[in-house]
Enzyme design. Structure first.
Site, PDB file in Angstrom:
ATOM      1  N   PHE A  26      48.822  47.729  50.494  1.00  0.00           N
ATOM      2  CA  PHE A  26      48.294  46.676  49.638  1.00  0.00           C
ATOM      3  C   PHE A  26      49.338  45.605  49.343  1.00  0.00           C
ATOM      4  CE2 PHE A  26      45.305  50.039  48.601  1.00  0.00           C
ATOM      5  CZ  PHE A  26      44.123  49.374  48.305  1.00  0.00           C
ATOM      6  N   ASP A  27      48.886  44.352  49.327  1.00  0.00           N
ATOM      7  CA  ASP A  27      49.636  43.274  48.694  1.00  0.00           C
ATOM      8  C   ASP A  27      49.557  43.508  47.185  1.00  0.00           C
ATOM      9  OD1 ASP A  27      50.893  40.671  48.380  1.00  0.00           O
ATOM     10  OD2 ASP A  27      48.897  39.956  47.805  1.00  0.00           O
ATOM     11  N   LEU A  28      50.364  42.785  46.408  1.00  0.00           N
ATOM     12  CA  LEU A  28      50.379  42.989  44.958  1.00  0.00           C
ATOM     13  C   LEU A  28      49.641  41.866  44.213  1.00  0.00           C
ATOM     14  CD1 LEU A  28      51.287  44.508  42.443  1.00  0.00           C
ATOM     15  CD2 LEU A  28      53.547  43.441  42.684  1.00  0.00           C
ATOM     16  N   VAL A  65      45.738  45.356  53.146  1.00  0.00           N
ATOM     17  CA  VAL A  65      44.743  44.763  52.251  1.00  0.00           C
ATOM     18  C   VAL A  65      45.441  43.643  51.480  1.00  0.00           C
ATOM     19  CG1 VAL A  65      43.130  45.142  50.355  1.00  0.00           C
ATOM     20  CG2 VAL A  65      43.563  46.981  52.001  1.00  0.00           C
TER      21      VAL A  65
END
Length: 248
Positions: free
Chosen positions: A10-12, A177
């Site tokens: 995941f990106d943040l 994502v």
């Protein structure tokens, strides 16, 4: 029975966490303190996601000799009040808890400094739900140097390597994502697909033009997409186990 659990990276900001003005407010405060023009809301939002040093120079037009000071002022503002302004997007906590309960390998790859990314995730009580948290170097002036390995592709690669250590992981089938074009590009550089999320900061058409495999608009839709990939990988594995001369 073959079982496949697709690892996720995941990106943040804009994907897991809504900065809710914590980032843009800090940037605006830094520019104002330095006597520099403050961009409008759309340009400030566009600065969420890319490396801060790049966003400050390319979008806000910060001169090179003022870049280090701008980053210092911004970071002080962000730590003192910006993190507290942020909030998880609806359904994110529940989704991550579901993944953790299922034993799915999950990581974070962000261009935010790695130590600060961990602080943000701990603030929201979800850091323990990730197998790895990877970000950029703490020294963002070093990260501004093109020779420093601080791009999204390298950060995704580091997270992917960490997930390889998880017994249940199948890293070649991992999925990114994210909410911005650089997430898609970072995934592609590592041979991964990227699911784009429609609740972040991408401009209209940005994710599709960047080559996102799919764009979802809710955590429920994201979960369904991941489960479909699990099933597709099971089917692929089953087909690969059928002898070439088998009669079907």
């Amino acid at each position: 029975m073959t079982h496949t659990t697709v690892p996720l990276i995941f990106d943040l900001d804009g994907t897991l966490v809504d900065p809710a003005g914590g980032i843009t407010g800090g940037i605006a405060a830094a520019l104002a303190e330095l006597g520099l023009p403050v961009p409008g809301p759309a340009q400030l939002d566009a600065m969420i996601g890319p490396k801060l040093s790049h966003a400050l120079t390319a979008i806000a037009g910060v001169p090179a000799h003022q870049l280090e000071r701008a980053i210092t002022i911004y970071r002080a503002h962000y730590v003192s009040s910006g993190i507290a302004q942020s909030q998880l997007y609806p359904g994110i906590r529940e989704l991550l808890e579901t993944f953790a309960a299922a034993g799915r390998p999950v990581g974070v790859a962000t261009q935010k400094p790695e130590n600060l990314a961990r602080v943000v995730l701990e603030h929201h009580g979800i850091a323990h739900l990730f197998d790895t948290i990877r970000g950029s170097a703490p020294d963002e002036m070093a990260a501004a140097d093109a020779s420093a390995p601080a791009g999204k592709a390298e950060i995704v690669a580091a997270a992917l390597a960490d997930l390889e250590q998880q017994a249940a992981a199948h890293p070649g089938q991992a999925v990114m994502v994210g909410d911005r074009a650089q997430d898609v590009a970072g995934a592609a550089a590592n041979g991964l697909e990227c699911i784009g999320v429609g609740w972040g900061f991408a401009l209209d058409g940005e994710l599709r033009e960047a080559g996102a495999a799919e764009i979802v608009h809710s955590t429920e839709a994201l979960h369904e997409s991941v489960l479909r990939r699990d099933a597709a990988d099971v089917d692929d594995a089953a087909r690969s186990e059928v002898p070439a001369n088998a009669h079907v």
